[in-house]
Design a protein around this motif. Structure first.
Motif, mmCIF file in Angstrom:
data_model
loop_
_atom_site.group_PDB
_atom_site.id
_atom_site.type_symbol
_atom_site.label_atom_id
_atom_site.label_comp_id
_atom_site.label_asym_id
_atom_site.label_seq_id
_atom_site.Cartn_x
_atom_site.Cartn_y
_atom_site.Cartn_z
ATOM 1 N N MET A 71 16.955 -11.963 1.324
ATOM 2 C CA MET A 71 17.153 -10.844 0.403
ATOM 3 C C MET A 71 15.961 -9.904 0.472
ATOM 4 N N PRO A 72 16.193 -8.607 0.264
ATOM 5 C CA PRO A 72 15.086 -7.642 0.322
ATOM 6 C C PRO A 72 14.194 -7.739 -0.906
ATOM 7 N N VAL A 73 12.919 -7.479 -0.710
ATOM 8 C CA VAL A 73 11.960 -7.403 -1.812
ATOM 9 C C VAL A 73 11.515 -5.946 -1.919
ATOM 10 N N ILE A 74 11.927 -5.288 -2.984
ATOM 11 C CA ILE A 74 11.593 -3.878 -3.194
ATOM 12 C C ILE A 74 10.314 -3.816 -4.035
ATOM 13 N N MET A 75 9.308 -3.104 -3.541
ATOM 14 C CA MET A 75 8.009 -3.090 -4.204
ATOM 15 C C MET A 75 7.470 -1.675 -4.319
ATOM 16 N N ASP A 76 6.701 -1.437 -5.370
ATOM 17 C CA ASP A 76 5.986 -0.180 -5.555
ATOM 18 C C ASP A 76 4.555 -0.339 -5.067
ATOM 19 N N LYS A 77 3.886 0.782 -4.854
ATOM 20 C CA LYS A 77 2.473 0.761 -4.475
ATOM 21 C C LYS A 77 1.683 -0.080 -5.467
ATOM 22 N N GLY A 78 0.831 -0.953 -4.959
ATOM 23 C CA GLY A 78 -0.029 -1.751 -5.820
ATOM 24 C C GLY A 78 0.557 -3.049 -6.294
ATOM 25 N N ASP A 79 1.872 -3.259 -6.082
ATOM 26 C CA ASP A 79 2.490 -4.541 -6.417
ATOM 27 C C ASP A 79 2.034 -5.597 -5.413
ATOM 28 N N VAL A 80 1.953 -6.837 -5.871
ATOM 29 C CA VAL A 80 1.586 -7.937 -4.978
ATOM 30 C C VAL A 80 2.654 -9.029 -5.044
ATOM 31 N N ILE A 110 10.679 -19.080 3.835
ATOM 32 C CA ILE A 110 11.135 -18.337 5.022
ATOM 33 C C ILE A 110 11.184 -16.857 4.664
ATOM 34 N N HIS A 111 10.556 -16.031 5.485
ATOM 35 C CA HIS A 111 10.463 -14.598 5.202
ATOM 36 C C HIS A 111 10.256 -13.821 6.492
ATOM 37 N N GLY A 112 10.476 -12.528 6.426
ATOM 38 C CA GLY A 112 10.280 -11.645 7.571
ATOM 39 C C GLY A 112 10.363 -10.207 7.090
ATOM 40 N N SER A 113 10.779 -9.297 7.980
ATOM 41 C CA SER A 113 10.885 -7.902 7.548
ATOM 42 C C SER A 113 11.892 -7.144 8.394
ATOM 43 N N TYR A 114 12.379 -6.054 7.831
ATOM 44 C CA TYR A 114 13.280 -5.137 8.521
ATOM 45 C C TYR A 114 12.511 -4.249 9.501
ATOM 46 N N ARG A 115 13.273 -3.633 10.400
ATOM 47 C CA ARG A 115 12.759 -2.514 11.184
ATOM 48 C C ARG A 115 12.518 -1.340 10.233
ATOM 49 N N ASN A 116 11.516 -0.515 10.521
ATOM 50 C CA ASN A 116 11.306 0.723 9.776
ATOM 51 C C ASN A 116 12.262 1.776 10.334
ATOM 52 N N ILE A 163 0.839 -1.198 0.000
ATOM 53 C CA ILE A 163 0.000 0.000 0.000
ATOM 54 C C ILE A 163 0.873 1.246 0.000
ATOM 55 N N ASP A 164 2.056 1.136 0.563
ATOM 56 C CA ASP A 164 3.136 2.113 0.373
ATOM 57 C C ASP A 164 4.270 1.378 -0.330
ATOM 58 N N ALA A 165 5.105 2.109 -1.037
ATOM 59 C CA ALA A 165 6.310 1.495 -1.594
ATOM 60 C C ALA A 165 7.105 0.871 -0.449
ATOM 61 N N ALA A 166 7.586 -0.345 -0.649
ATOM 62 C CA ALA A 166 8.336 -1.060 0.382
ATOM 63 C C ALA A 166 9.817 -1.052 0.021
ATOM 64 N N THR A 167 10.647 -0.551 0.941
ATOM 65 C CA THR A 167 12.083 -0.430 0.708
ATOM 66 C C THR A 167 12.853 -1.041 1.880
ATOM 67 N N GLU A 168 14.164 -1.097 1.739
ATOM 68 C CA GLU A 168 14.985 -1.566 2.862
ATOM 69 C C GLU A 168 14.909 -0.592 4.027
ATOM 70 N N GLU A 169 14.735 0.689 3.743
ATOM 71 C CA GLU A 169 14.740 1.713 4.788
ATOM 72 C C GLU A 169 13.448 1.715 5.615
ATOM 73 N N ASN A 170 12.307 1.497 4.945
ATOM 74 C CA ASN A 170 11.050 1.618 5.695
ATOM 75 C C ASN A 170 10.484 0.280 6.173
ATOM 76 N N GLY A 171 11.298 -0.758 6.111
ATOM 77 C CA GLY A 171 10.871 -2.032 6.694
ATOM 78 C C GLY A 171 10.241 -2.980 5.706
ATOM 79 N N GLY A 172 10.750 -2.989 4.471
ATOM 80 C CA GLY A 172 10.228 -3.900 3.456
ATOM 81 C C GLY A 172 10.461 -5.361 3.803
ATOM 82 N N LEU A 173 9.868 -6.213 2.992
ATOM 83 C CA LEU A 173 9.918 -7.640 3.264
ATOM 84 C C LEU A 173 11.281 -8.245 2.927
ATOM 85 N N LEU A 174 11.618 -9.296 3.654
ATOM 86 C CA LEU A 174 12.796 -10.126 3.404
ATOM 87 C C LEU A 174 12.322 -11.531 3.072
ATOM 88 N N ILE A 175 12.922 -12.149 2.061
ATOM 89 C CA ILE A 175 12.601 -13.534 1.751
ATOM 90 C C ILE A 175 13.893 -14.329 1.567
#
Length: 269
Positions: free
Chosen positions: A188-197, A205-211, A141-153
């Motif tokens: 590895m980080p998954v970088i996504m734009d708004k609306g990507d699924v 195995i997956h998780g996420s970074y701190r924002n 719903i927001d762009a997901a990046t390494e900085e704002n806590g995007g997903l890790l897989i």
């Protein structure tokens, strides 16, 4: 014989089978994203006992107390139910499963600035879909990046057996479970734009970074699905929904899984 596909191509199917995940760019339109944003902004000022209990009084420094995740919003909100059963998502899932998908769970994560991430884990440890597996549809719903806590897989761990988790680092993860990746495999980080699924297998195995940002939310609408041929699922996810909204009640999975029946299965996910 190659089976007929609805919306995906063979290359996408093979990527999902090999790597355990697939990103579909722009599956949610700008209007869809805006509708979801507005609905969960409205929900963020409410208290829904047992499903969303924010600290509206500002009595804590933990940003996740003010903006906790919303569990099962489809159970009290029609917009959330509509997007859990969103036709473009259900069509992709049908191709990935090779059969109809059943919706089992919806969630919304606000992931406010400064909030902890989520330790590496596996979804089907909690959903316990059998036979078959769950698949997640993780919508940015927001762009997901390494900085704002995007997903890790951890790619290629979709064939990794469901593991009994270790204890996670509570200073970095708001959940208690941690699954260690196999030797020589890294997240590895998954970088996504708004609306990507991002679609991924329940064993991945997956998780996420701190924002780490001071002013960016990393909102995500996340749903989990089961294959129509499944017969059992954890009780937390019943009843399930077909795309037309009709209910399906699978049997309760009473198998204790890799940790045994005494393990606390209250899903932290």
């Amino acid at each position: 014989m190659t089976r007929a596909l609805n919306v995906l191509n063979e290359e996408q199917i093979n990527h999902f089978l090999k790597e355990g995940y697939l990103i579909v760019k722009g599956l949610f339109s700008k209007e869809d994203v805006r509708t979801i944003e507005e609905k969960f902004e409205e929900i963020s000022h409410q208290v829904i006992p047992g499903l969303f209990e924010p600290d509206l009084n500002g009595s804590t420094d933990d940003p996740l107390k003010r903006y906790p995740r919303v569990m099962h919003p489809h159970r009290f909100d029609e917009t959330a139910k509509q997007y859990m059963l969103h036709k473009p998502v259900m069509e992709v899932l049908s191709d990935l499963y090779g059969e109809e998908a059943l919706a089992a769970q919806s969630m919304f994560y606000y992931k406010p600035p400064g909030s902890r991430g989520q330790a590496l884990h596996q979804d089907n440890f909690y959903l316990q879909v059998e036979p078959g597996n769950c698949i997640a549809a993780w919508t940015a719903i927001d762009a997901a990046t390494e900085e704002n806590g995007g997903l890790l897989i951890v790619p290629k761990t979709s064939e990794h057996e469901i593991s009994c988790p270790e204890l996670a680092d509570s200073t970095e993860s708001f959940t208690t479970h941690y699954v260690k990746p196999p030797k020589d495999q890294k997240a590895m980080p998954v970088i996504m734009d708004k609306g990507d699924v991002l679609f991924f297998n329940g064993n991945l195995i997956h998780g996420s970074y701190r924002n780490k940002t001071k002013d960016q939310f990393r909102r995500a609408f996340i749903c989990h699905y089961a294959n129509a041929s499944a017969t059992h699922i954890s009780n937390h996810y019943r009843p399930l929904h077909r795309q037309d909204g009709t209910l399906v009640d699978l049997e309760i999975n009473t198998d204790g899984g890799p940790c045994g029946v005494e393990f606390d299965m209250a899903y932290p996910h």
